[in-house]
Design a protein around this motif. Structure first.
Motif, PDB file in Angstrom:
ATOM      1  N   LEU A   1       0.845  -1.082   0.094  1.00 53.95           N
ATOM      2  CA  LEU A   1      -0.065   0.055  -0.303  1.00 53.95           C
ATOM      3  C   LEU A   1       1.260   0.877   0.671  1.00 53.95           C
ATOM      4  CD1 LEU A   1      -2.572  -1.022   2.213  1.00 53.95           C
ATOM      5  CD2 LEU A   1      -2.782  -0.751   0.401  1.00 53.95           C
ATOM      6  N   HIS A   2       2.119   0.920   0.884  1.00 55.75           N
ATOM      7  CA  HIS A   2       3.102   2.539   0.678  1.00 55.75           C
ATOM      8  C   HIS A   2       3.484   2.852  -0.782  1.00 55.75           C
ATOM      9  CE1 HIS A   2       3.342   2.892   5.342  1.00 55.75           C
ATOM     10  NE2 HIS A   2       2.060   2.711   5.213  1.00 55.75           N
ATOM     11  N   ALA A   3       4.134   1.544  -1.407  1.00 54.49           N
ATOM     12  CA  ALA A   3       4.411   1.802  -2.299  1.00 54.49           C
ATOM     13  C   ALA A   3       3.335   2.047  -3.479  1.00 54.49           C
ATOM     14  CB  ALA A   3       4.801   0.569  -3.212  1.00 54.49           C
ATOM     15  N   ILE A   4       1.732   2.368  -3.649  1.00 56.76           N
ATOM     16  CA  ILE A   4       1.093   2.442  -4.513  1.00 56.76           C
ATOM     17  C   ILE A   4       0.773   3.658  -3.846  1.00 56.76           C
ATOM     18  CG2 ILE A   4      -1.357   3.173  -4.399  1.00 56.76           C
ATOM     19  CD1 ILE A   4      -0.939  -0.609  -4.616  1.00 56.76           C
ATOM     20  N   ALA A   5       1.197   4.218  -2.888  1.00 51.35           N
ATOM     21  CA  ALA A   5       0.822   5.923  -2.466  1.00 51.35           C
ATOM     22  C   ALA A   5       1.671   6.766  -2.727  1.00 51.35           C
ATOM     23  CB  ALA A   5       0.656   5.338  -0.955  1.00 51.35           C
ATOM     24  N   GLU A   6       2.562   5.879  -2.514  1.00 53.82           N
ATOM     25  CA  GLU A   6       4.223   6.900  -2.974  1.00 53.82           C
ATOM     26  C   GLU A   6       4.087   7.237  -4.766  1.00 53.82           C
ATOM     27  OE1 GLU A   6       7.492   4.578  -2.626  1.00 53.82           O
ATOM     28  OE2 GLU A   6       7.866   4.870   0.158  1.00 53.82           O
ATOM     29  N   GLU A   7       3.486   5.785  -5.358  1.00 57.76           N
ATOM     30  CA  GLU A   7       3.152   6.866  -7.308  1.00 57.76           C
ATOM     31  C   GLU A   7       2.060   7.587  -7.033  1.00 57.76           C
ATOM     32  OE1 GLU A   7       1.599   4.042 -10.908  1.00 57.76           O
ATOM     33  OE2 GLU A   7       2.093   2.940  -8.976  1.00 57.76           O
ATOM     34  N   PHE A   8       0.960   7.191  -6.778  1.00 61.49           N
ATOM     35  CA  PHE A   8       0.221   8.987  -6.475  1.00 61.49           C
ATOM     36  C   PHE A   8       0.655   9.440  -6.089  1.00 61.49           C
ATOM     37  CE2 PHE A   8      -4.711   9.841  -4.691  1.00 61.49           C
ATOM     38  CZ  PHE A   8      -4.751   9.975  -5.701  1.00 61.49           C
TER      39      PHE A   8
END
Length: 224
Positions: free
Chosen positions: A34-41
């Motif tokens: 989820l943190h990786a997705i948040a960073e991309e977002f």
């Protein structure tokens, strides 16, 4: 995303501390994804909204633990997840860009706008609508026909000081200014989910910028 959705679905079916403790390693792996997705977002939003530069994951995500002190629902954990990217972070009270998924209710959406504004900001937005009704209406329309405003908690009557005869006066009755675009589970599981979400939310930039200018004015010490 499939592993993330599967974890939250099982959590909703086993929302208690013993189960969570037993599956903590799985949660930690899910949290990392989820943190990786948040960073991309976050990085994607920065590309089209300069107000959102410099944010970190912790500024845009939420703890999984629920505050149950004053709630009749004593389930200890959130069984949904959201990422909210806005200027100065999620606690700033400013308009921004949100992704939400809630597998237990098959609820998925993206949203741009201003949630639960303070009375000062709400007054400022309504005054801006009164001054430039066409510009505000155009900002709403610029989000696209696949978006809709949240009218759930709108006032039944005009707020004090505002005239029903004004152009686009219906917007005065809103208590929150949010544009929603529903998604499906298939959308969320798509390989390019974040890229697609960013393309949808980019369309709400004009709407958000107008709201954030109202926020700025509401707290401008030099305003008359």
């Amino acid at each position: 995303m499939k592993e993330i959705l599967d974890f939250y679905l099982r959590l909703s079916q086993n929302n208690n501390k013993p189960w969570f403790d037993e599956h903590r390693p799985e949660y930690e792996a899910t949290k990392k994804k989820l943190h990786a997705i948040a960073e991309e977002f976050i990085m994607g939003v920065e590309d089209f909204d300069p107000r959102c530069k410099g944010l970190q994951v912790k500024d845009c995500t939420y703890r999984i633990n629920r505050d149950i002190r004053f709630s009749q629902d004593k389930h200890p954990y959130k069984d949904w997840h959201g990422i909210y990217v806005c200027p100065k972070g999620k606690k700033s009270g400013m308009a921004g860009y949100y992704i939400h998924f809630e597998p237990i209710n098959d609820l998925y959406f993206v949203c741009g706008g201003l949630y639960n504004p303070t009375k000062e900001v709400l007054q400022s937005v309504r005054e801006q609508i009164m001054l430039e009704p066409d510009a505000f209406h155009e900002a709403v329309l610029s989000c696209g026909e696949d978006y809709h405003l949240n009218w759930d908690n709108a006032l039944k009557r005009m707020p004090v000081g505002f005239n029903e005869a004004d152009k686009h006066s219906e917007y005065y009755r809103l208590k929150t200014y949010e544009m929603y675009k529903p998604l499906t589970k298939r959308d969320v599981l798509a390989k390019d989910f974040i890229k697609n979400a960013l393309s949808y939310l980019k369309r709400t930039y004009k709407f958000n910028e107008m709201l954030n200018q109202c926020f700025d004015y509401a707290y401008d010490p030099d305003k008359e």
